[in-house]
Design a protein around this motif. Structure first.
Motif, PDB file in Angstrom:
ATOM      1  N   ARG A  15       3.514 -10.603  -2.663  1.00 24.96           N
ATOM      2  CA  ARG A  15       4.642 -10.342  -3.541  1.00 24.96           C
ATOM      3  C   ARG A  15       4.138 -10.110  -4.968  1.00 24.96           C
ATOM      4  O   ARG A  15       3.307 -10.869  -5.483  1.00 24.96           O
ATOM      5  N   TYR A  16       4.643  -9.055  -5.567  1.00 30.12           N
ATOM      6  CA  TYR A  16       4.367  -8.794  -6.984  1.00 30.12           C
ATOM      7  C   TYR A  16       5.713  -8.581  -7.648  1.00 30.12           C
ATOM      8  O   TYR A  16       6.325  -7.515  -7.509  1.00 30.12           O
ATOM      9  N   HIS A  17       6.188  -9.615  -8.327  1.00 26.56           N
ATOM     10  CA  HIS A  17       7.540  -9.619  -8.868  1.00 26.56           C
ATOM     11  C   HIS A  17       8.521  -9.252  -7.753  1.00 26.56           C
ATOM     12  O   HIS A  17       8.561  -9.937  -6.741  1.00 26.56           O
ATOM     13  N   GLU A  18       9.310  -8.174  -7.893  1.00 27.58           N
ATOM     14  CA  GLU A  18      10.293  -7.840  -6.851  1.00 27.58           C
ATOM     15  C   GLU A  18       9.688  -7.053  -5.694  1.00 27.58           C
ATOM     16  O   GLU A  18      10.374  -6.781  -4.700  1.00 27.58           O
ATOM     17  N   HIS A  19       8.422  -6.669  -5.789  1.00 28.25           N
ATOM     18  CA  HIS A  19       7.782  -5.842  -4.762  1.00 28.25           C
ATOM     19  C   HIS A  19       7.209  -6.703  -3.637  1.00 28.25           C
ATOM     20  O   HIS A  19       6.580  -7.738  -3.888  1.00 28.25           O
ATOM     21  N   ARG A  20       7.388  -6.227  -2.395  1.00 32.82           N
ATOM     22  CA  ARG A  20       6.866  -6.905  -1.210  1.00 32.82           C
ATOM     23  C   ARG A  20       5.938  -5.960  -0.455  1.00 32.82           C
ATOM     24  O   ARG A  20       6.205  -4.760  -0.344  1.00 32.82           O
ATOM     25  N   PHE A  21       4.854  -6.534   0.090  1.00 34.24           N
ATOM     26  CA  PHE A  21       3.872  -5.739   0.820  1.00 34.24           C
ATOM     27  C   PHE A  21       3.393  -6.527   2.038  1.00 34.24           C
ATOM     28  O   PHE A  21       3.259  -7.753   1.990  1.00 34.24           O
ATOM     29  N   PRO A  22       3.105  -5.819   3.142  1.00 31.68           N
ATOM     30  CA  PRO A  22       2.666  -6.522   4.354  1.00 31.68           C
ATOM     31  C   PRO A  22       1.220  -6.991   4.246  1.00 31.68           C
ATOM     32  O   PRO A  22       0.444  -6.481   3.431  1.00 31.68           O
ATOM     33  N   VAL A  23       0.886  -7.924   5.083  1.00 33.75           N
ATOM     34  CA  VAL A  23      -0.490  -8.417   5.187  1.00 33.75           C
ATOM     35  C   VAL A  23      -0.994  -8.076   6.588  1.00 33.75           C
ATOM     36  O   VAL A  23      -0.345  -8.383   7.587  1.00 33.75           O
ATOM     37  N   ALA A  24      -2.125  -7.412   6.648  1.00 33.53           N
ATOM     38  CA  ALA A  24      -2.685  -7.008   7.939  1.00 33.53           C
ATOM     39  C   ALA A  24      -3.037  -8.234   8.780  1.00 33.53           C
ATOM     40  O   ALA A  24      -3.392  -9.300   8.254  1.00 33.53           O
ATOM     41  N   ASP A  25      -2.932  -8.083  10.081  1.00 34.70           N
ATOM     42  CA  ASP A  25      -3.251  -9.187  10.996  1.00 34.70           C
ATOM     43  C   ASP A  25      -4.661  -9.708  10.730  1.00 34.70           C
ATOM     44  O   ASP A  25      -5.619  -8.930  10.579  1.00 34.70           O
ATOM     45  N   GLY A  26      -4.765 -11.024  10.646  1.00 36.39           N
ATOM     46  CA  GLY A  26      -6.072 -11.660  10.491  1.00 36.39           C
ATOM     47  C   GLY A  26      -6.645 -11.622   9.089  1.00 36.39           C
ATOM     48  O   GLY A  26      -7.819 -11.951   8.900  1.00 36.39           O
ATOM     49  N   THR A  27      -5.843 -11.238   8.107  1.00 37.19           N
ATOM     50  CA  THR A  27      -6.372 -11.141   6.734  1.00 37.19           C
ATOM     51  C   THR A  27      -5.633 -12.047   5.769  1.00 37.19           C
ATOM     52  O   THR A  27      -5.783 -11.912   4.559  1.00 37.19           O
ATOM     53  N   GLY A  28      -4.834 -12.994   6.272  1.00 32.85           N
ATOM     54  CA  GLY A  28      -3.938 -13.742   5.404  1.00 32.85           C
ATOM     55  C   GLY A  28      -4.497 -15.021   4.823  1.00 32.85           C
ATOM     56  O   GLY A  28      -3.759 -15.746   4.141  1.00 32.85           O
ATOM     57  N   ASP A  29      -5.761 -15.335   5.047  1.00 29.92           N
ATOM     58  CA  ASP A  29      -6.316 -16.570   4.507  1.00 29.92           C
ATOM     59  C   ASP A  29      -6.908 -16.341   3.124  1.00 29.92           C
ATOM     60  O   ASP A  29      -7.512 -15.295   2.857  1.00 29.92           O
ATOM     61  N   GLY A  30      -6.760 -17.343   2.259  1.00 29.66           N
ATOM     62  CA  GLY A  30      -7.364 -17.271   0.938  1.00 29.66           C
ATOM     63  C   GLY A  30      -6.338 -17.092  -0.156  1.00 29.66           C
ATOM     64  O   GLY A  30      -5.115 -17.195   0.065  1.00 29.66           O
ATOM     65  N   SER A  31      -6.814 -16.830  -1.361  1.00 31.38           N
ATOM     66  CA  SER A  31      -5.932 -16.639  -2.507  1.00 31.38           C
ATOM     67  C   SER A  31      -5.245 -15.285  -2.410  1.00 31.38           C
ATOM     68  O   SER A  31      -5.694 -14.396  -1.662  1.00 31.38           O
TER      69      SER A  31
END
Length: 778
Positions: free
Chosen positions: A164-180
């Motif tokens: 999320r960047y302010h009002e913007h939403r973006f998907p996260v690719a499978d297996g890449t969601g760990d970390g900051s």
């Protein structure tokens, strides 16, 4: 009252004879549009012409940012709303024309566009990766949404497995969601970058320079099928009678696309939003014609006095302090569009010519695009336009001779990838450089600064108009005609009043010089545009004029711009606007001058409206313009329309009221309704075209033509006509006896008819052989 057809809902509609454009949108949805069916039928319209109906970006006011091609926009009422609209239209005997957008899709809200969201999540492996024109070889997909600050990514958050960047939403690719959030971002198939990097570095083709609209690859049969499934289903079911194709110039292969579309919708009326330059011909495509901007230019130009060109050129030179030329201004604005606004697209093209050093390739391609005389070259004339562009580019940049020769040789090969992509650039360069910049920068006479117009051609003499229309009748008899659209810079009535200035150039020069001296602005060219606009639209609400000048000045990009607004200049600009309202002397003078030219403007408005509605083609009436409409560029021209007032006035007209030509605008409604009804009820009177000359001392002030039984007569240059003593002994030869003027009900016996008598009530007349259907239409 006219006899309006009353079929049941199963009655098929006839051919598209006339259209009425409605900006269907949230706030005026499909049910509200359905409520217009009876009024439009009474007006004489054959078909409702709707803005795009498929699901668009949430809140979209226009619908050209489709995000889901599978469904009708739920904000408009969805499929159920469409069905209710169809029933209402069929019950009133009306058909439907829809607007489609094949070139691009909306990506401002990724989550709203399932295909784009999937591409962001899966990259090249997405099933939709080939839908969009993405240059995957240049790395990650760049998305220009960040603030222009080095630490902008510090505001990135990871919420519910999304970035999320302010009002913007973006998907996260499978297996890449760990970390900051930053670490997760760096693993994605996309990269969020500053909004300023969009014009220079984007890796996907856009609509013009709009990063929120991503180019579609409809040349791929699978993409065509998926994005057109709904529209073609409606066509096959007989629920759509016509299709308007938005911006075909942006497609990789417009001719191939239109061939495929025609094959899939063989019975539909098909028109394309192809903007033709002065003297340019529409390619031999399997369509019924254009959406009519070339007709707009010809009709509006008919009411401009060509004799005033020298006076306005001299005034422009004196106000600006130097001589300016349309050719030099447009070259500069188009070159800037190519190298700045469309730098990313230019870089992609230059990479296709590795045999030329990169910077030389960029410069050569940009110069060719800036010198290209039309939006896009098509066979058989494309080679001629390319040769002319090469000559002009070489004249301006002899140092690029080698690079120009190399890339031009490549561009002559229709199978070369560079040659296939270059036309997509030239159209965008023309649109951004001319329509959206030069039209606001060159203010010699802004009535001519219109989409499809050529400001360098000052007016259209009647003989030239008749030649244009006669050729149109032969080749494109079913093309659309228009005077106002959602894309016009000024409404037809504003242009009609501004045309009056061409009849009094000395008086205008005196007035505007005084006003500019009393309320100074450090950009005299823009000040001239501002005062012309005010004179053309006055009285106009203060907030509307403020909004207009801010957009116009930023589009001109001389003293301020969208990317880098200049607060000091904009304060000065808004101060001038405020003085128009708050300074008693300026306000009184501007009001008095507008009042002085308004009656002649009304005459021009009625004349050009009759000519447009009666000439060969399928005439469109833009929503609300059946009354006076002093709108400016969008979003001003998308303001709500008071249809209650229009219904009431039409009812009064049908009860026998003979309206004066005054501020109410009922005289224009009379012209629109009676002309549309005659075209609906007696189409056999509109099958040909023959100029009808006026004979006598004021003959140059009449424009008249016979459509094969119906004769339209309009007044041009009304101030000069009055100064010369009126019509005097000028006569018109009517083709048959007993012709009725549908605007007054008067019957004329044929032969030589006095124009002073014929046009005594209104500056226009529409004559048809007298019989019962004529009486019904009138």
């Amino acid at each position: 009252m006219a006899a309006t057809p009353q079929p049941d809902s199963s009655t098929p509609t006839g051919p598209v004879r006339t259209t009425y454009r409605v900006q269907v949108r949230p706030g005026f949805d499909l049910d509200a549009t359905a409520g217009l069916a009876g009024y439009l039928a009474d007006l004489g319209v054959s078909h409702l012409y709707s803005a795009p109906l498929l699901t668009a970006t949430p809140g979209s006011a226009h619908g050209y940012d489709v995000v889901d091609h599978r469904a009708v926009n739920p904000e408009l009422g969805g499929e159920a709303g469409r069905q209710r609209l169809l029933r209402a239209l069929r019950a009133a005997g009306l058909g439907l024309v829809v607007d489609i957008v094949p070139n691009h899709a909306g990506v401002a809200v990724p989550a709203a566009n399932p295909a784009w969201w999937d591409v962001l999540a899966r990259g090249r492996s997405s099933a939709y990766a080939d839908w969009f024109d993405i240059d995957w070889d240049r790395g990650r997909l760049l998305l220009p949404v960040l603030a222009d600050a080095p630490d902008a990514l510090d505001d990135l958050k990871l919420v519910d497995s999304e970035l999320r960047y302010h009002e913007h939403r973006f998907p996260v690719a499978d297996g890449t969601g760990d970390g900051s959030p930053r670490e997760v971002h760096d693993r994605q198939h996309y990269e969020l970058v500053s909004w300023r990097r969009g014009d220079a570095e984007l890796t996907y083709r856009r609509f013009f320079a709009v990063s929120d609209l991503a180019g579609l690859r409809v040349e791929d049969p699978a993409v065509f099928a998926a994005t057109h499934e709904q529209i073609l289903r409606w066509a096959a079911a007989g629920e759509v009678d016509g299709i308007r194709v938005d911006h075909p110039d942006g497609l990789r292969d417009p001719a191939g696309y239109l061939t495929r579309l025609r094959a899939a919708a063989p019975d539909q009326w098909l028109v394309v939003e192809k903007i033709l330059e002065y003297g340019e011909e529409l390619p031999d495509w399997p369509v019924d014609g254009t959406t009519g901007y070339e007709a707009l230019a010809a009709v509006s130009g008919l009411f401009v006095d060509p004799d005033a060109e020298g006076d306005f050129t001299a005034l422009d030179t004196r106000l600006v302090g130097r001589h300016t030329s349309w050719e030099d201004i447009t070259h500069a604005t188009k070159l800037a569009a190519a190298t700045r606004l469309l730098a990313a697209e230019l870089t992609r093209l230059a990479a296709l010519a590795p045999e030329v050093p990169s910077e030389a390739a960029r410069a050569a391609l940009a110069e060719l695009a800036a010198a290209f005389a039309v939006y896009r070259g098509y066979p058989p004339h494309g080679a001629r336009h390319l040769a002319a562009a090469r000559s002009e580019a070489g004249r301006r940049r002899p140092d690029l001779a080698g690079a120009l020769d190399t890339v031009t040789r490549r561009l002559r090969d229709p199978d070369d990838e560079l040659a296939r992509r270059f036309p997509q650039l030239t159209g965008a360069v023309m649109a951004k450089g001319v329509e959206d910049t030069a039209f606001y920068r060159w203010s010699r006479f802004v009535a001519l600064n219109e989409v499809g117009g050529s400001p360098a051609h000052f007016g259209v003499p009647p003989a030239e108009f008749h030649r244009f229309v006669a050729a149109r009748q032969v080749r494109w008899p079913a093309a659309m005609t228009t005077l106002s659209t959602h894309d016009t810079k000024r409404s037809e009535d504003v242009r009609a009043r501004l045309a009056v200035l061409s009849e009094l150039p000395e008086q205008w020069a005196q007035r505007v010089t005084g006003w500019m001296a009393a309320a100074e602005l450090p950009d005299p060219a823009f000040a001239h545009l501002l005062w012309q606009t005010a004179a053309g639209a006055w009285p106009i609400e203060r907030e509307r004029l403020h909004a207009y000048v801010e957009k116009a000045a930023r589009e001109a990009s001389t003293s301020t711009s969208w990317a880098d607004p200049d607060p000091a200049f904009e304060r000065a600009m808004h101060a001038v606007v405020d003085r128009m309202y708050d300074d008693p002397r300026l306000h009184a003078e501007l009001t008095a001058f507008a009042d002085e030219i308004t009656p002649a403007g009304w005459s021009n408005s009625l004349g050009q409206k009759l000519v447009q509605l009666a000439m060969p083609g399928v005439p469109d009436t833009y929503q609300g313009t059946e009354l006076w409409d002093n709108s400016l560029v969008d979003p001003d021209n998308r303001r709500p329309v008071d249809f209650v007032v229009r219904r009431e006035l039409l009812t009064r007209l049908d009860s026998g009221w003979q309206p004066p030509v005054d501020a109410v605008g009922a005289a224009k409604l009379l012209v629109v309704s009676r002309t549309l009804r005659l075209r609906r009820d007696r189409p056999e009177l509109f099958t040909g075209y023959r100029p009808v000359p006026a004979h006598g001392p004021a003959g140059r002030h009449a424009v008249a033509f016979d459509r094969g039984g119906a004769v339209a007569v309009a007044t041009r240059l009304p101030l000069r006509l009055a100064r010369a003593g009126g019509w005097r002994d000028t006569v018109l030869s009517l083709p048959v006896n007993n012709m009725t003027d549908l605007f007054t009900g008067r019957v004329y016996s044929g032969g030589e008819t006095s124009l002073a008598d014929l046009l005594a009530t209104y500056p226009v007349a529409l004559l048809a052989p007298t019989n019962e259907s004529v009486e019904a239409a009138s």
